[in-house]
Design an enzyme around this catalytic site. Structure first.
Site, PDB file in Angstrom:
ATOM      1  N   CYS A  54       1.381  46.404 -33.548  1.00 38.18           N
ATOM      2  CA  CYS A  54       1.106  47.911 -32.836  1.00 38.18           C
ATOM      3  C   CYS A  54       0.404  46.678 -31.826  1.00 38.18           C
ATOM      4  CB  CYS A  54       0.812  48.107 -33.937  1.00 38.18           C
ATOM      5  SG  CYS A  54       1.711  49.093 -35.447  1.00 38.18           S
ATOM      6  N   CYS A  98      -1.803  47.422 -38.124  1.00 42.49           N
ATOM      7  CA  CYS A  98      -0.813  46.951 -37.231  1.00 42.49           C
ATOM      8  C   CYS A  98      -0.625  45.506 -36.478  1.00 42.49           C
ATOM      9  CB  CYS A  98       0.783  47.422 -37.345  1.00 42.49           C
ATOM     10  SG  CYS A  98       2.072  47.041 -36.824  1.00 42.49           S
TER      11      CYS A  98
END
Length: 698
Positions: A76, A73
Site C-alpha cells: 500500500c 501494508c
C-alpha cells in the site's frame, strides 16, 4: 509565463478571456492555480466521504477509483509513495475517475471493507455511481502493468462484474474463459480461478496454451505445475510466441521461488526438490543459471544447517556484491542460535557490506539482524547505547524487557560489577539473551530523572522494565556471576518479581503469606514503604505466627521494629520464646543492635548527641538486658567513654585493656578509631602500633 499559457487548451483560453471581460481577478487566480495543480501532479485522491464520491461521480458521469489500504501494508505504501505520485498515473486516473482512498481500519473503512468484501491489501475497486462494483484489482505493481489491469475494468466487456454474470449464464467461449481467469487472478479470487482453470484445461490443447493470449494465465502457474512443465518442454516455441526475455524471467523467478521454498519450515522433501531442479537446469538454456546453482548450494547448506558452509558462502557473496542478499541473510538467520562466538564474529564482519545492498526498509531489518549477532558474539554483557525512550521503543518492537544498571561513578560495588561481573561470559550470555541491556549514570544526563522514576535509593540498583514501561523487578546490590544470575531470574517469577507483587497488592490481595513475601521483596530493595506492609501484616497475624521463624525478618530488623514500636515491645515481652525459636545469640544481637550502633558512632566521632550521661545509661541498659554479648558491648562502651575525653593517652590505655575482649570486632573498632587518633604524636603512634600488633597475635 508565456510557455505556461501555451499549455492551456483553446477552451481554457476562451474561458480566461470571458473572465477578463468580467474583471473577476480572484477567479482568474483560482483558475490558474487549479491548472497549475492539474499539470504535472499524480493521482488526485479527493478527501471526501463515500457518499460524496458517489454524488460527484454521478454529476461528472465518471466511475470511482477507490484505494482500500491499511497503514501497516507495505505494498500500500509503495503504491502511495512511488506509483500514484507519477505524472503518468495522474494523467490516466484523474481524467477517468473520481479518485478516493480509505483506510480500512479507520473512519468509514471498516464498514466499506465489510460492504465490498475487502480481505487483502491493497485492494482497488472500480465502482459505478450507484455504488455497485464493476471491477476489482488486488495488489500493486509497476505503473504500466497496473494501468493495464485497471483498463480491463474500464471496458464493460472485460470487467470482472460483466464476466462474472456471463459465466453464470454458461455462455463463455475459450477466449472469454481466459479473460475471466485473468480477471479473477487480478482480483485474487483464487477459488473461482482454480475452477475456471480446471474447465480451461479440459478444453484447451497445448497449442492453445502456447499462444500469446494465454500467457497471462500461464505466468501465474508455479514450479511443478502442468503449465510450468509445458513451458520447460517447449521453451523454443514459447520464446518465439511470447518472447525470450519474458519466458526467461518466468522460469528464473519460478525456480528462484521454488529453491527459496525448500528452506522454509515444514517444506516437503526439500533435498529431493533441489536435486530435481539441478537436473532440470542442466538440460535447459537459461540466463542467470549460475545464480540459481549458487542458490541451490546455499539452500542445501541451510537444510543441512552447515554453519561453516553458509558463512563461507556469505563471505564470498559479500565480496562479489550478490544480487540476492536476502537469501543469504535468511540462511544466516537460520543458524543464529547455533553459531559460537567466533562464528558470530565472522558474520558480524559482513554487516556493513550487506546493509549496503538493501533499500531503506531493508537496511533497518539487516541492521537489527547484525546487531543481534554482534550481541551474540560479545563476551560479557552488551550494554546498548540508547536513550530510555529509544530503548522502550525497541523493547516494545521486540517484545523484550529492559535490564538497566543504575550506577554512579563513585560507587565501589558499581565498578566491581562493571569491571568484573558484567565481563564474565556466562553473565553476558544470560542477560544478552533475555534482555535489552542498558546502563545510566544516575547523576548525569537522563540519570537523575530515571532515578526518581525508578525510586533508586542505593547503588548499584538494577531495574528490569517491561516493554510497556512498567517496572517488573528491582535488585539492590550486586553479587558474583551465578549468584547474580539467580537473583535476576526472580524477575521471571510472579511470586518474587516486585512489579508482579505490586500489582497483586494493588488488586486487593491481603493474604498473610503474600504480604510476608511482598514485605521481604521491599526490604531487599530498601523500599521505605516496607514498614507499612509489615504493620499491615502484624495486625492480622496471631502471636503464634509472630513468634515463628517466618516472621523473624521483621523482629530481627531494627528498621521494621524500631525502638518503642509495637513490634519492638512484642520482641522484648516475648524474649524467652524468641530465644527458643530463633536462638539466644541472634535475639541478643538484635536487642543490642541499636545500642551497639550508637556506641560505634561515638567512637567514629559522629555521636555528637551522645554525652557521658547517655553512655552511662547505655551501660545500665545493657546490664539490665543480661545479653550474651554483654562483655563485648561493655568493652566497646569503655573505649567510647575514653574517646569522649579526647585524651589520646586515655584512649590508648582503654584500647590496651578492652580490645583483647572484642575478638573479631577489634579490627572494626580500630578502623573507627582512626579519627580519634589522627592527632597522635610519634610516641603515641608507636604505642598504638604496639597495641595493634599484640592484638593481631592474640
Amino acid at each position: 509565463m508565456i510557455s505556461f499559457v501555451f499549455l492551456f487548451t483553446l477552451r481554457q483560453i476562451l474561458l480566461i478571456f470571458t473572465i477578463l471581460t468580467m474583471k473577476n481577478f480572484i477567479s482568474i487566480i483560482t483558475l490558474l492555480m487549479l491548472n497549475l495543480i492539474a499539470l504535472g501532479q499524480g493521482v488526485n485522491f479527493e478527501h471526501i466521504t463515500f457518499d460524496e464520491a458517489l454524488a460527484k461521480a454521478k454529476a461528472e458521469n465518471k466511475l470511482i477509483f477507490m484505494d482500500c489500504y491499511t497503514t501497516w501494508c507495505g505494498p500500500c505504501k509503495y503504491m502511495t509513495e512511488t506509483i500514484f505520485p507519477q505524472e503518468k498515473a495522474g494523467e490516466f486516473f484523474n481524467s477517468k475517475f473520481v479518485c478516493v482512498k480509505f483506510d480500512m481500519e479507520k473512519g468509514e473503512g471498516p464498514e466499506l471493507a465489510k460492504r465490498f468484501g475487502v480481505r487483502a491489501y491493497p485492494t482497488f475497486l472500480i465502482l459505478r455511481p450507484d455504488g455497485s462494483v464493476q471491477h476489482k484489482v488486488v495488489g500493486g505493481g509497476d505503473l504500466e502493468g497496473f494501468i493495464a489491469r485497471v483498463e480491463k475494468g474500464l471496458n464493460e466487456k472485460t470487467s470482472l462484474d460483466y464476466l462474472n454474470k456471463l459465466y453464470e449464464k454458461g455462455k463463455m467461449n475459450k477466449k472469454q474463459l481466459v479473460a475471466y481467469q485473468i480477471a479473477l487472478n487480478d482480483a485474487y479470487e483464487q477459488a473461482k480461478s482454480e475452477k475456471v482453470g480446471e474447465e480451461l484445461n479440459k478444453i484447451l490443447k497445448d497449442k492453445d496454451k502456447m499462444k500469446k493470449e494465454f500467457w497471462p494465465i500461464l505466468e501465474e502457474s508455479p514450479y511443478g505445475s502442468d503449465n510450468f512443465k509445458l513451458v520447460i518442454n517447449n521453451i523454443a516455441a514459447f520464446n518465439k510466441n511470447i518472447g525470450k526475455e519474458k519466458v526467461n524471467a518466468y522460469l528464473y523467478n519460478n525456480y528462484k521461488r521454488a529453491i527459496d521454498n525448500t528452506t522454509r519450515r515444514n517444506a516437503k522433501e526439500p533435498a529431493q526438490t533441489l536435486e530435481q531442479i539441478s537436473q532440470e537446469l542442466a538440460n535447459i538454456e537459461l540466463e542467470n543459471k549460475d545464480q540459481l546453482m549458487s542458490k541451490i548450494e546455499l539452500a542445501q547448506a541451510t537444510i543441512d544447517q552447515n554453519v561453516d558452509k553458509i558463512i563461507s558462502i556469505a563471505e564470498q557473496a559479500a565480496d562479489a556484491k550478490s544480487e540476492d542478499p536476502w537469501s543469504i541473510v535468511n540462511a544466516l538467520g537460520s543458524i543464529s542460535s547455533k553459531v559460537n562466538k567466533a562464528e558470530a564474529g565472522r558474520i558480524v564482519a559482513l554487516g556493513d557490506k550487506f546493509i549496503g545492498f538493501a533499500d531503506e526498509n531493508g537496511k533497518t531489518y539487516i541492521k537489527n539482524y547484525f546487531e543481534n549477532l554482534k550481541i551474540a558474539a560479545h563476551v560479557g554483557v552488551y550494554f546498548q547505547d540508547l536513550s530510555y525512550e529509544e530503548a522502550l521503543a525497541k523493547a516494545k518492537l521486540q517484545g523484550r524487557k529492559l535490564f538497566i544498571d543504575c550506577y554512579t561513578t563513585w560507587c565501589g560495588p558499581c565498578k566491581y560489577m562493571s569491571e568484573t561481573v558484567f565481563k564474565q561470559e556466562n553473565v553476558g550470555d544470560f542477560l544478552n539473551q533475555n534482555f535489552i541491556c542498558l546502563k545510566y549514570d544516575m547523576e548525569k544526563g537522563e540519570g537523575p530523572e530515571l532515578a526518581k522514576k525508578f525510586g533508586v535509593r542505593a547503588y548499584p540498583t538494577f531495574v528490569i522494565v517491561n516493554p510497556d514501561g512498567t517496572i517488573r523487578h528491582k535488585l539492590v546490590g550486586g553479587g558474583e556471576g551465578e549468584q547474580f544470575i539467580e537473583r535476576v531470574k526472580e524477575s521471571f517469577d510472579d511470586n518474587k518479581a516486585l512489579g508482579a507483587l505490586d500489582a497483586k497488592y494493588n488488586s486487593g490481595n491481603r493474604d498473610k503469606a503474600f504480604l510476608s513475601q511482598y514485605a521481604k521483596a521491599m526490604v531487599a530493595n530498601y523500599d521505605p514503604n516496607a514498614k507499612a506492609i509489615v504493620d499491615e501484616l502484624l495486625k492480622i497475624s496471631t502471636d503464634e505466627e509472630k513468634l515463628s521463624e517466618d516472621y523473624w525478618f521483621i523482629f530481627g530488623n531494627s528498621e521494621l521494629s524500631p525502638k518503642d514500636s509495637e513490634a519492638a515491645k512484642f520482641l522484648t515481652a516475648n524474649r524467652s520464646k524468641f530465644n527458643d525459636v530463633i536462638g539466644k545469640e541472634k535475639v541478643d544481637n538484635r536487642l543490642s543492635e541499636g545500642l551497639f550502633r550508637e556506641i560505634l558512632m561515638v567512637i567514629a566521632g559522629r555521636g555528637q548527641n551522645t554525652d557521658a550521661k547517655r553512655l552511662d545509661a547505655i551501660g545500665r541498659e545493657v546490664k539490665a538486658l543480661k545479653l550474651s554479648n554483654e562483655k563485648t558491648i561493655l568493652a566497646t562502651l569503655a573505649i567510647a567513654k575514653a574517646v569522649k575525653t579526647e585524651n589520646i593517652d586515655k584512649i590508648l590505655t582503654s584500647c590496651e585493656k578492652e580490645l583483647p575482649k572484642l575478638g573479631q570486632n577489634s579490627q572494626m573498632i580500630a578502623y573507627y578509631l582512626s579519627g580519634a587518633l589522627a592527632k597522635a604524636n610519634d610516641t603515641q603512634k608507636a604505642r598504638w602500633e604496639k597495641i595493634m600488633q599484640a592484638n593481631a597475635k592474640k
